[in-house]
Design an enzyme around this catalytic site. Structure first.
Site, mmCIF file in Angstrom:
data_model
loop_
_atom_site.group_PDB
_atom_site.id
_atom_site.type_symbol
_atom_site.label_atom_id
_atom_site.label_comp_id
_atom_site.label_asym_id
_atom_site.label_seq_id
_atom_site.Cartn_x
_atom_site.Cartn_y
_atom_site.Cartn_z
ATOM 1 N N LYS A 17 -47.063 -9.622 19.285
ATOM 2 C CA LYS A 17 -48.491 -9.846 19.075
ATOM 3 C C LYS A 17 -48.783 -10.186 17.619
ATOM 4 C CE LYS A 17 -51.633 -6.680 18.439
ATOM 5 N NZ LYS A 17 -52.572 -5.532 18.573
ATOM 6 N N ASP A 63 -54.171 -8.640 22.677
ATOM 7 C CA ASP A 63 -54.530 -7.286 22.266
ATOM 8 C C ASP A 63 -55.243 -6.599 23.419
ATOM 9 O OD1 ASP A 63 -57.075 -8.362 22.347
ATOM 10 O OD2 ASP A 63 -57.629 -7.735 20.318
#
Length: 214
Positions: free
Chosen positions: A125, A143
């Site tokens: 991420k 997220d």
């Protein structure tokens, strides 16, 4: 909405509708360089962007480069970021990350996902955020907001993993929309349809009213 997953065309329209609601959506972590963005993203784990933005000015003033952060005393780093969650581990990670950048990449933040993920404290991420925001490479960082909203709108299956949600979005959206789509999803989840209790169906209606007008 049905129990069936949206098609590529439907998913694209839904996310573009979110974009009409939040046309100015962008990264909210304050930074002046790829290095500062990378450190801010590492610090943002399980912490709000607002919280991170409160500590980074002092941190970056004291340690503006990878070389400076590499040489910093870890206790001093902790002191500067102690108001955010997991600050002890994060102090260790960002010092180690800066060391990796200096010793393995000549003081420059690498630009590929593989190299970014080889840095201390950097997962997929974080790498995707840096690739997208700092280097303008198409990427989708999943997220908590992106994950929840993608499932809420049947873009990804309810039981999908984070990586599977990312894959769903990449498969269904045109590549030139990936980076902006991740900001639209975040802003929609953060400011229009938060996880806390509210009229979620009103949020869905607001999106589909825009889709119907397309």
């Amino acid at each position: 909405m049905t129990d069936n997953l949206l098609t590529s065309e439907e998913a694209t329209k839904v996310i573009q509708a979110m974009g009409q609601l939040f046309p100015e959506a962008k990264a909210e972590l304050n930074h002046d360089s790829p290095f500062q963005l990378l450190i801010a993203v590492i610090l943002s784990a399980q912490t709000t962007d607002v919280g991170v933005n409160k500590v980074t000015p002092g941190l970056f003033e004291a340690y503006p480069t990878p070389e400076a952060l590499m040489q910093a005393d870890r206790e001093d780093i902790m002191e500067k970021i102690k108001t955010i969650g997991l600050y002890r581990n994060k102090a260790k990670f960002i010092k180690s990350c800066a060391t990796d950048i200096v010793e393995r990449f000549g003081g420059e933040v690498p630009q590929t996902r593989k190299e970014l993920q080889s840095l201390a404290g950097v997962g997929r991420k974080t790498a995707n955020v840096v690739m997208s925001v700092a280097f303008d490479e198409p990427a989708i960082a999943v997220d908590t907001h992106v994950n929840r909203i993608s499932k809420k709108f049947n873009i990804a299956p309810e039981d999908a993993s984070i990586r599977q949600v990312e894959n769903c979005l990449m498969e269904k959206l045109p590549e030139d929309l990936w980076s902006q789509a991740h900001h639209w999803l975040i802003f929609f989840g953060r400011y229009q349809c938060p996880a806390r209790d509210h009229d979620h169906e009103e949020c869905v209606r607001k999106v589909y009213d825009i889709v119907d007008s397309m």
